[in-house]
Design a protein around this motif. Structure first.
Motif, PDB file in Angstrom:
ATOM      1  N   LEU A  37       0.388  -1.101   0.072  1.00 23.46           N
ATOM      2  CA  LEU A  37       0.290  -0.205   0.258  1.00 23.46           C
ATOM      3  C   LEU A  37       0.795   1.164   0.077  1.00 23.46           C
ATOM      4  O   LEU A  37       0.613   2.169  -0.813  1.00 23.46           O
ATOM      5  CB  LEU A  37      -1.185  -0.250   0.815  1.00 23.46           C
ATOM      6  N   ALA A  38       2.049   1.225   0.928  1.00 28.23           N
ATOM      7  CA  ALA A  38       2.991   2.496   0.811  1.00 28.23           C
ATOM      8  C   ALA A  38       3.907   2.675  -0.478  1.00 28.23           C
ATOM      9  O   ALA A  38       3.547   3.625  -1.042  1.00 28.23           O
ATOM     10  CB  ALA A  38       4.169   2.188   1.362  1.00 28.23           C
ATOM     11  N   ALA A  39       3.928   2.164  -1.407  1.00 28.47           N
ATOM     12  CA  ALA A  39       3.530   1.970  -2.895  1.00 28.47           C
ATOM     13  C   ALA A  39       3.147   3.003  -3.504  1.00 28.47           C
ATOM     14  O   ALA A  39       3.579   3.524  -5.285  1.00 28.47           O
ATOM     15  CB  ALA A  39       4.508   0.732  -3.326  1.00 28.47           C
ATOM     16  N   LEU A  40       1.600   2.541  -3.332  1.00 30.32           N
ATOM     17  CA  LEU A  40       0.727   3.579  -3.797  1.00 30.32           C
ATOM     18  C   LEU A  40       0.955   5.088  -4.332  1.00 30.32           C
ATOM     19  O   LEU A  40       0.542   6.151  -4.674  1.00 30.32           O
ATOM     20  CB  LEU A  40      -0.516   3.288  -3.116  1.00 30.32           C
ATOM     21  N   LEU A  41       1.739   5.949  -2.902  1.00 31.72           N
ATOM     22  CA  LEU A  41       2.053   7.263  -2.291  1.00 31.72           C
ATOM     23  C   LEU A  41       3.258   6.970  -3.505  1.00 31.72           C
ATOM     24  O   LEU A  41       3.648   8.493  -3.434  1.00 31.72           O
ATOM     25  CB  LEU A  41       2.588   6.713  -1.106  1.00 31.72           C
ATOM     26  N   MET A  42       4.384   6.701  -4.521  1.00 30.75           N
ATOM     27  CA  MET A  42       5.925   7.195  -5.039  1.00 30.75           C
ATOM     28  C   MET A  42       4.907   7.153  -6.238  1.00 30.75           C
ATOM     29  O   MET A  42       4.322   6.554  -7.127  1.00 30.75           O
ATOM     30  CB  MET A  42       6.127   5.257  -4.711  1.00 30.75           C
ATOM     31  N   ARG A  43       5.377   8.457  -6.352  1.00 32.67           N
ATOM     32  CA  ARG A  43       5.185   8.738  -7.619  1.00 32.67           C
ATOM     33  C   ARG A  43       5.758   8.052  -9.235  1.00 32.67           C
ATOM     34  O   ARG A  43       5.163   9.050 -10.186  1.00 32.67           O
ATOM     35  CB  ARG A  43       5.029  10.386  -7.585  1.00 32.67           C
ATOM     36  N   ARG A  44       7.217   8.143  -8.312  1.00 37.85           N
ATOM     37  CA  ARG A  44       7.273   7.301  -9.965  1.00 37.85           C
ATOM     38  C   ARG A  44       7.563   5.630 -10.098  1.00 37.85           C
ATOM     39  O   ARG A  44       6.936   5.042  -9.042  1.00 37.85           O
ATOM     40  CB  ARG A  44       9.211   6.958  -9.586  1.00 37.85           C
ATOM     41  N   GLN A  45       7.727   5.459 -11.139  1.00 41.44           N
ATOM     42  CA  GLN A  45       7.251   4.071 -11.582  1.00 41.44           C
ATOM     43  C   GLN A  45       5.907   3.397 -10.975  1.00 41.44           C
ATOM     44  O   GLN A  45       5.559   2.219 -10.484  1.00 41.44           O
ATOM     45  CB  GLN A  45       8.073   2.805 -10.624  1.00 41.44           C
ATOM     46  N   ARG A  46       4.940   4.568 -11.678  1.00 45.60           N
ATOM     47  CA  ARG A  46       3.172   3.620 -11.684  1.00 45.60           C
ATOM     48  C   ARG A  46       3.272   2.960 -12.749  1.00 45.60           C
ATOM     49  O   ARG A  46       2.322   2.114 -12.381  1.00 45.60           O
ATOM     50  CB  ARG A  46       2.743   5.256 -11.765  1.00 45.60           C
ATOM     51  N   MET A  47       4.049   2.971 -13.460  1.00 45.72           N
ATOM     52  CA  MET A  47       3.355   1.572 -14.440  1.00 45.72           C
ATOM     53  C   MET A  47       4.426   0.243 -13.416  1.00 45.72           C
ATOM     54  O   MET A  47       3.139  -1.170 -13.525  1.00 45.72           O
ATOM     55  CB  MET A  47       4.424   1.697 -15.605  1.00 45.72           C
ATOM     56  N   ILE A  48       4.794  -0.229 -12.934  1.00 46.12           N
ATOM     57  CA  ILE A  48       5.107  -1.021 -11.955  1.00 46.12           C
ATOM     58  C   ILE A  48       4.171  -1.496 -10.835  1.00 46.12           C
ATOM     59  O   ILE A  48       3.155  -2.533 -10.617  1.00 46.12           O
ATOM     60  CB  ILE A  48       6.438  -1.232 -11.626  1.00 46.12           C
ATOM     61  N   VAL A  49       3.582  -0.422 -10.140  1.00 42.61           N
ATOM     62  CA  VAL A  49       2.889   0.185  -9.444  1.00 42.61           C
ATOM     63  C   VAL A  49       1.349  -0.520 -10.077  1.00 42.61           C
ATOM     64  O   VAL A  49       0.816  -1.751  -9.497  1.00 42.61           O
ATOM     65  CB  VAL A  49       3.040   1.094  -8.168  1.00 42.61           C
ATOM     66  N   ALA A  50       1.071  -0.319 -10.852  1.00 45.64           N
ATOM     67  CA  ALA A  50       0.005  -0.566 -11.661  1.00 45.64           C
ATOM     68  C   ALA A  50      -0.259  -2.093 -11.647  1.00 45.64           C
ATOM     69  O   ALA A  50      -1.258  -3.100 -12.063  1.00 45.64           O
ATOM     70  CB  ALA A  50      -0.262  -0.183 -12.633  1.00 45.64           C
ATOM     71  N   ILE A  51       0.843  -2.468 -12.232  1.00 43.38           N
ATOM     72  CA  ILE A  51       0.883  -4.220 -12.770  1.00 43.38           C
ATOM     73  C   ILE A  51       1.465  -4.849 -11.908  1.00 43.38           C
ATOM     74  O   ILE A  51       0.093  -5.698 -11.736  1.00 43.38           O
ATOM     75  CB  ILE A  51       2.185  -4.352 -13.947  1.00 43.38           C
ATOM     76  N   GLY A  52       2.018  -4.303 -10.848  1.00 43.07           N
ATOM     77  CA  GLY A  52       1.929  -5.592  -9.750  1.00 43.07           C
ATOM     78  C   GLY A  52       0.144  -5.550  -8.993  1.00 43.07           C
ATOM     79  O   GLY A  52       0.002  -6.518  -8.666  1.00 43.07           O
ATOM     80  N   TRP A  53      -0.333  -4.129  -9.082  1.00 44.13           N
ATOM     81  CA  TRP A  53      -1.406  -4.235  -7.840  1.00 44.13           C
ATOM     82  C   TRP A  53      -2.681  -5.217  -8.798  1.00 44.13           C
ATOM     83  O   TRP A  53      -3.129  -5.956  -8.198  1.00 44.13           O
ATOM     84  CB  TRP A  53      -1.687  -2.914  -7.626  1.00 44.13           C
ATOM     85  N   GLY A  54      -2.070  -4.945 -10.153  1.00 44.79           N
ATOM     86  CA  GLY A  54      -3.171  -5.378 -11.022  1.00 44.79           C
ATOM     87  C   GLY A  54      -2.876  -6.932 -11.278  1.00 44.79           C
ATOM     88  O   GLY A  54      -4.035  -7.468 -10.442  1.00 44.79           O
ATOM     89  N   VAL A  55      -2.534  -7.576 -10.548  1.00 49.96           N
ATOM     90  CA  VAL A  55      -1.947  -9.239 -10.877  1.00 49.96           C
ATOM     91  C   VAL A  55      -2.165  -9.332  -9.239  1.00 49.96           C
ATOM     92  O   VAL A  55      -2.966 -10.708  -8.932  1.00 49.96           O
ATOM     93  CB  VAL A  55       0.024 -10.001 -11.205  1.00 49.96           C
ATOM     94  N   ALA A  56      -2.281  -8.418  -8.675  1.00 46.76           N
ATOM     95  CA  ALA A  56      -2.792  -9.524  -7.272  1.00 46.76           C
ATOM     96  C   ALA A  56      -4.047  -9.124  -6.763  1.00 46.76           C
ATOM     97  O   ALA A  56      -4.878  -9.930  -6.814  1.00 46.76           O
ATOM     98  CB  ALA A  56      -1.661  -8.382  -6.129  1.00 46.76           C
ATOM     99  N   LEU A  57      -4.579  -7.984  -7.237  1.00 44.39           N
ATOM    100  CA  LEU A  57      -6.505  -7.707  -7.643  1.00 44.39           C
ATOM    101  C   LEU A  57      -7.032  -9.130  -8.033  1.00 44.39           C
ATOM    102  O   LEU A  57      -7.454  -9.394  -7.857  1.00 44.39           O
ATOM    103  CB  LEU A  57      -6.318  -6.732  -7.746  1.00 44.39           C
TER     104      LEU A  57
END
Length: 932
Positions: free
Chosen positions: A659-679
């Motif tokens: 959840l803390a990674a969602l607050l990072m502005r950089r590497q949003r694509m990585i965060v989106a893909i990671g959370w997409g696979v998790a969800l």
């Protein structure tokens, strides 16, 4: 006192370079021997001529090159008449030059102690005349030769004096002839090395003394031990021969109880030394150690014969010998020194305390020289290896209740029985004689287990134990290796791998005996790595990854069919997203998705006919193993429900870091893909956990494994941002430190909780027999046994079921008839036994506990005869004659399809192998098959 009679015997074998000085030293003795005889063992360097020139041709005996030292001396004494009552034999090697007063000092010491029967001089080095070699020799219970001297110790008189020792060398040994004949002389089994130790041990058992006289000095070249000449007396390597003889002397001369303990220590010690030699890149030394120990174990009757010949005085003599042996505890200290020298870059030492490497300055190979163990130390100190070892320790502690049992089973795992041959027969046969008979396709994971059991020397229990109980360290290693190109930071990769290995999916799968989930849990990180490789711009690399992924996806689908649709969805999405950017992505994805279909086609066709079975996995489907009321927050914490799961707070740190990674502005694509696979994994888990198949809720372990790998890769890829924030000040540094601490708490809490509580679930290391032993012994050919346990029942054919057999479909009509008949028996209604007999059932077994009411009810049935009743269960035989059910027809296409299946596996393995040369492809395909 009468003057003793001395017979000197010089034995030579290709020793002309030292023999001349030895003979001159013999001739210049202050106390000359009364007669001197030489023996030449087939020398080719002029040694025979030197002996004849000095001693006279009539005093020289020629023997074959293969004659040992002891045989040579025995041959001489057989031809020489006794020299009197007080005759002594002085033995000299061709490379041993005694000092001028050596024999005089030995005779003087013998006259001062009437019990002395064997005396030996102080030995110095032939080249460095000040260096001490021996002042008597002792030995430990591991066979290690101990001189009591420091390496390269000089003689400054610090050890002077006559002392009682366990053994002296045959180089310069003085022995009474009557004692020689009493104990039988040197054992011809020892052509070289340790023959002196065995002789002196037997002399001491006979009640005599062995003395070392330091005032008698001799210089010894040790040509055989230092490999300065070729040894023709034995075909074995000198080091191997020395080690074998050392072990044999210990085993032959120790009392029975001490011998058994020494045998156990030496077997374990030899295995450990062999391992150290292998790690230090010394395969020849490792082979010598292993072959020497194996030579003792492979010839027990030879050892028994030697012990029988030494039984007189052995127990009493051991009391005198024990105080002269290496003190207890020295072997453990030397073992520690051996490990330390290995880690310090020096070669491990042998049983004689000598290092195994040579150099131009030390051709004998006695001194420790640096060896290349840097690669080994770097390998052991790698983070991945450390992680693997740590996870192994955690798993062993947590699984302590499962280790050492007779049979692993319980929960979803069928009690493990049979071997690799049984599994191969079950997989390849067209008709299965189980239950009421079946001609359905055997589950394909049986072939995987059969292959792994074959590699495990036919032990199915070993293969299953490694896959299930070792799934945590295996998953950690797989995750660490699979993410090496995805997560560049080593600490973040180690954390991600350790956290993934200890997810509740793994601990829950082990507690419930879910072998399928355990295997897939190890493969999921590999799927993720190969899936990213499919998107590579290098077409050849992507194509190889596609074939490899297809093979491994077939393995995972065989254990858990749900793997295939879950990965297929992600594969199709990736092909659509990157198809226009990366040429060949669609083709590679198609290969990866079609390969499992081709390999598992007959079995998959049955799943298409019954889609609900896609949600099931390998093993039994017990409704008690799944949680029917699984809460959504448990799924968010990656907890699939069921036995053996940790509380919510154990994995809360991973969720907080993600959840803390969602607050990072950089590497949003990585965060989106990671959370997409998790969800995606969590939503699939929610859907699966709400479906009931065959009376049992589906277990969402595999979907949550997908979700876990997505969150871990997400956090691992954004970990460097935490390092950047911690380098700052203020709230950023405080927040980054807090997130890092919370993240690292997940693997630590998971490991600690699992080790503290252990495995809590139906899985046990001592699974009981489903079929009573009496039923197995009394079952006739074609007869079946009905086993009743509560409201459930099963039908067996005189043996325990193999893994995979309970999953075969059963004819519904026959099962309904048996169910009705069973209810009639339990309910006390008559006439049901006739139905069972017509179905081939001859006995009825009731699993414990058997209530009094049920036992009374079955006893009241006129068609049942009680055979046994105890706490282990009850057994009744049907009075009705059994009608054998005809066998089902064999499938016509079964055998041909197996050949096609094998050809497909080989072809895919070759296509998945890297490199262009055929040899490289074959080797790599073998590695892929072993990994699969």
């Amino acid at each position: 006192m009468s003057r003793p009679y001395v017979t000197a015997i010089v034995v030579a074998h290709d020793g002309a370079r030292w023999l001349g000085e030895t003979l001159r030293a013999l001739a210049s003795q202050s106390r000359r021997p009364d007669r001197a005889v030489g023996v030449d063992n087939g020398s080719r360097d002029g040694s025979a001529g030197l002996l004849a020139e000095t001693l006279g041709r009539g005093n020289v005996i020629s023997l074959p090159r293969s004659t040992g030292f002891g045989e040579s001396v025995a041959e001489v004494l057989a031809k020489l008449p006794p020299g009197g009552r007080d005759e002594w034999i002085w033995l000299l090697h061709d490379d041993c030059a005694p000092d001028r007063r050596a024999l005089e000092a030995l005779i003087s010491a013998a006259q001062q102690d009437p019990k002395a029967a064997v005396l030996g001089p102080k030995l110095r080095d032939w080249l460095d005349r000040r260096r001490l070699l021996e002042i008597g020799v002792t030995v430990g219970r591991t066979g290690r030769r101990d001189t009591g001297l420091e390496p390269r110790e000089f003689d400054q008189g610090q050890h002077d004096g006559t002392r009682e020792v366990l053994s002296v060398s045959t180089a310069g040994m003085l022995i009474r002839r009557d004692v020689w004949e009493q104990v039988g002389g040197l054992d011809p089994f020892f052509p070289l090395f340790r023959d002196d130790l065995d002789l002196c041990w037997r002399v001491r058992n006979a009640g005599h003394k062995v003395l070392n006289v330091t005032f008698a000095v001799a210089w010894h070249a040790e040509a055989a031990a230092r490999r300065r000449r070729r040894i023709a007396v034995s075909g074995d390597h000198p080091r191997r021969l020395d080690r074998r003889n050392a072990l044999f002397v210990i085993m032959a001369n120790l009392p029975f109880g001490a011998m058994l303990w020494a045998l156990l220590r030496n077997v374990l010690g030899s295995a450990f030394r062999t391992l150290l030699f292998v790690l230090s890149k010394q395969p020849a030394n490792a082979l010598d150690e292993a072959v020497a120990m194996g030579s003792i174990l492979a010839h027990p009757f030879r050892l028994l014969g030697a012990r029988r010949a030494r039984k007189h005085g052995r127990k009493k003599g051991y009391i005198r010998v024990r105080r002269l042996m290496t003190p207890r505890g020295a072997a453990y200290r030397r073992l520690t020194d051996m490990v330390q020298s290995f880690l310090a870059g020096e070669a491990p030492v042998d049983s004689a305390g000598r290092h195994h490497h040579t150099s131009p300055e030390d051709p004998a190979g006695y001194e420790a020289v640096p060896v290349d163990t840097g690669a080994v130390k770097r390998f052991i100190s790698r983070p991945g290896v450390v992680l693997m070892l740590a996870l192994t320790v955690v798993a062993l502690i947590a699984e302590r209740s499962l280790l050492g049992g007779e049979r692993l089973g319980g929960g979803a795992l069928v009690p493990v029985t049979g071997g690799a041959a049984d599994l191969w027969a079950f997989y390849t046969e067209g008709s299965h004689d189980i239950g009421f008979g079946s001609n359905a396709w055997a589950p394909p994971y049986v072939a995987v287990l059969a292959a792994l059991s074959t590699l495990a020397f036919g032990k199915t229990w070993l293969a299953v134990s490694v896959l299930l109980l070792g799934s945590v360290p295996l998953a950690g290693a797989a995750a660490y290796l699979a993410t090496r190109h995805v997560i560049p930071a080593v600490p973040a990769r180690a954390w991600a791998a350790g956290t993934y290995a200890l997810l509740p999916v793994a601990t829950g799968a082990i507690a419930a005996g879910r072998l399928g989930t355990a295997v897939v849990f190890v493969l999921v990180p590999v799927y993720a790595s190969l899936g990213t490789t499919l998107l590579s711009a290098e077409r050849r690399r992507a194509r190889r990854a596609a074939w490899t992924l297809g093979l491994l996806l077939a393995v995972g689908t065989a254990f858990v069919p749900l793997v295939y649709p879950m990965f297929a969805v992600l594969g199709v999405l990736a092909a659509v997203a990157f198809g226009g950017v990366r040429p060949g992505v669609v083709t590679s994805t198609a290969i990866a998705l079609l390969a499992p279909v081709a390999l598992l086609f007959p079995w998959l066709a049955g799943l298409v006919a019954d889609p609900g079975r896609i949600l099931l996995e390998a093993g039994l489907h017990d409704p008690a193993l799944a949680d029917p009321g699984l809460a959504p927050e448990s799924l968010l914490a990656l907890s699939p429900g069921g036995p053996g799961l940790p509380p919510f707070w154990v994995t809360a740190g991973l969720l907080a870091a993600a959840l803390a990674a969602l607050l990072m502005r950089r590497q949003r694509m990585i965060v989106a893909i990671g959370w997409g696979v998790a969800l995606y994994g969590v939503l699939a888990a929610i859907l699966v956990s709400r479906i009931t198949v065959e009376g049992a809720r589906a277990w969402p372990g595999v979907p949550l494994a997908f979700a876990g790998i997505g969150l871990l890769v997400l956090v691992g890829l954004t970990a460097h941002r935490l390092s950047e924030l911690r380098a700052g000040r203020g709230l950023r540094r405080l927040g980054a430190t807090l997130v890092a601490g919370v993240a690292f708490s997940t693997p630590l809490l998971a490991a600690g909780h699992w080790m503290f509580t252990g495995v809590r679930g139906p899985l046990t290391g001592d699974a009981p027999d489903v079929l009573p032993a009496l039923a197995a012994a009394r079952t006739t050919q074609g007869e079946r046994t009905l086993v009743i346990k509560g409201a459930e029942f099963t039908v067996l054919h005189g043996r325990m079921p193999l893994i995979g057999e309970p999953e075969l479909p059963v004819a519904s009509e026959a099962r309904t008839r048996v169910s009705t008949a069973t209810q009639g028996l339990v309910g006390g209604r008559g006439g049901d036994a006739v139905t069972l007999a017509r179905l081939g059932i001859g006995m009825v077994a009731v699993a414990p506990p058997v209530t009094r009411e049920l036992a009374r009810t079955l006893d009241s049935q006129p068609s049942l005869e009680r055979m046994s009743l105890s706490d282990a269960g009850g057994l009744w035989r049907l009075a009705e004659p059994v009608t054998r059910v005809p066998a089902r027809p064999v499938r016509v296409l079964h055998k041909p399809w197996l050949w096609v299946q094998g050809a497909l596996v080989l072809m895919m393995a070759v296509l998945a192998a890297p490199g262009r040369r055929p040899q490289e492809s074959v080797e790599a395909s073998g590695a892929v098959l072993v990994g699969a």
